[in-house]
Design an enzyme around this catalytic site. Structure first.
Site, PDB file in Angstrom:
ATOM      1  N   ASN A  13     -71.865  61.306  -1.279  1.00  0.00           N
ATOM      2  CA  ASN A  13     -70.966  62.116  -2.101  1.00  0.00           C
ATOM      3  C   ASN A  13     -69.577  61.919  -1.508  1.00  0.00           C
ATOM      4  O   ASN A  13     -69.279  62.454  -0.445  1.00  0.00           O
ATOM      5  CB  ASN A  13     -71.389  63.597  -2.047  1.00  0.00           C
ATOM      6  CG  ASN A  13     -70.364  64.499  -2.709  1.00  0.00           C
ATOM      7  OD1 ASN A  13     -69.460  64.034  -3.401  1.00  0.00           O
ATOM      8  ND2 ASN A  13     -70.494  65.804  -2.487  1.00  0.00           N
ATOM      9  N   GLU A 170     -78.226  72.115   0.775  1.00  0.00           N
ATOM     10  CA  GLU A 170     -77.039  71.931   1.611  1.00  0.00           C
ATOM     11  C   GLU A 170     -76.575  73.286   2.146  1.00  0.00           C
ATOM     12  O   GLU A 170     -75.854  74.011   1.452  1.00  0.00           O
ATOM     13  CB  GLU A 170     -75.910  71.302   0.796  1.00  0.00           C
ATOM     14  CG  GLU A 170     -76.227  69.932   0.252  1.00  0.00           C
ATOM     15  CD  GLU A 170     -74.978  69.082   0.074  1.00  0.00           C
ATOM     16  OE1 GLU A 170     -75.005  67.943   0.540  1.00  0.00           O
ATOM     17  OE2 GLU A 170     -73.977  69.560  -0.487  1.00  0.00           O
ATOM     18  N   GLY A 176     -69.518  69.465   6.343  1.00  0.00           N
ATOM     19  CA  GLY A 176     -68.219  69.048   6.860  1.00  0.00           C
ATOM     20  C   GLY A 176     -67.844  69.723   8.166  1.00  0.00           C
ATOM     21  O   GLY A 176     -66.697  69.652   8.612  1.00  0.00           O
TER      22      GLY A 176
END
Ligand code: 13P
Length: 255
Positions: A13, A170, A176
């Site tokens: 992604n 997720e 991140g």
């Protein structure tokens, strides 16, 4: 992974990264590195990069996805792109309900469901994202939340259409951040997703659905995460922007 009953899928992604020229370059770098993959290899790219990505990936084992689609096929929805438009551009997959869309763009469980159905009706494979925040985890709501989000996303999706659904677990706190869920946490979260599918469609159907893990998956931790029985692949952010790192994850899923 349980490859004998469900497909292993490694999907990048790219989020809001790369120009069309950079897209061509990165995919050209990746192609030889992932050509022997024994898993599906997907790159979900920004709308403006789709054309370059489809052309660069032509003739290879890389398939192209988008990062969102609208739930109507056309109309007065400024700034949106329909699933039919994506299909017309050669797109095969679409990410739906990523936590960044839920957090920054007002995506709700209802719009995730509408977008999922639109994607499936158009013939796309939907990669539907679910995941709890750190606060929800600490309050003990992980299982409840993952099951709720999964069932909401799949409302009115038939068992036949479910064949074109991938769920990506997720955890929001792992995206991140460099903080990866442990392999056990990933397996447990994916297990809750599978249990929700079993409650809605039956255990046999749930066994066949690909459930990915996403959140700081990288070249170093992919092996361990993908060794878990309920982790059928990964949805990869940062590490999908580096050909070498992405290819190591693809190789881990190919074992
Ligand atoms: P990172 O791999 O950068 O943590 O992103 C995960 C993600 O959000 C994939 O959709």
């Amino acid at each position: 992974m349980k490859k004998e009953v469900r497909s292993a899928v490694i999907a990048g992604n790219w989020k809001m990264n790369k120009t069309p020229a950079e897209t061509t370059q990165l995919i050209n770098e990746m192609k030889p590195l992932v050509k022997d993959a024994d898993c599906k290899v997907v790159l979900c790219v920004p709308f403006v990069d789709i054309d370059a990505a489809v052309k660069a990936a032509e003739g290879s084992n890389i398939e192209i996805g988008a990062e969102n689609c609208h739930f109507k096929s056309s109309g007065a929805y400024t700034g949106e792109v329909s699933a039919e438009m994506l299909v017309a551009c050669g797109v095969k997959y679409v990410v739906i309900g990523h936590s960044e869309r839920r957090q920054y763009f007002g995506e709700t469980d209802q719009t995730v469901n509408l977008r999922t159905k639109a994607a499936l009706d158009a013939g796309l494979t939907a990669i539907v994202c679910v995941g709890e925040t750190l606060e929800q985890r600490e309050l003990g709501y992980t299982e409840t939340l993952l099951k709720f989000q999964t069932k909401m996303a799949l409302t009115n999706v038939s068992a036949e259409q479910l064949k074109n659904v991938i769920i990506a677990y997720e955890p929001v706190w792992a995206i991140g951040t460099g903080v990866t869920a442990t392999a056990e946490q990933a397996d447990e979260g994916n297990g809750y997703v599978r249990a929700a599918i079993a409650e809605a469609y039956g255990a046999d159907v749930a066994e066949t659905v690909t459930v990915q893990y996403g959140g700081s998956m990288n070249a170093k931790n992919a092996d361990e995460l993908l060794s878990m029985v309920n982790v059928d692949g990964g949805l990869i952010g940062g590490a999908s922007l580096k050909a070498e790192d992405f290819s190591v994850i693809v190789k881990a899923a190919s074992k």
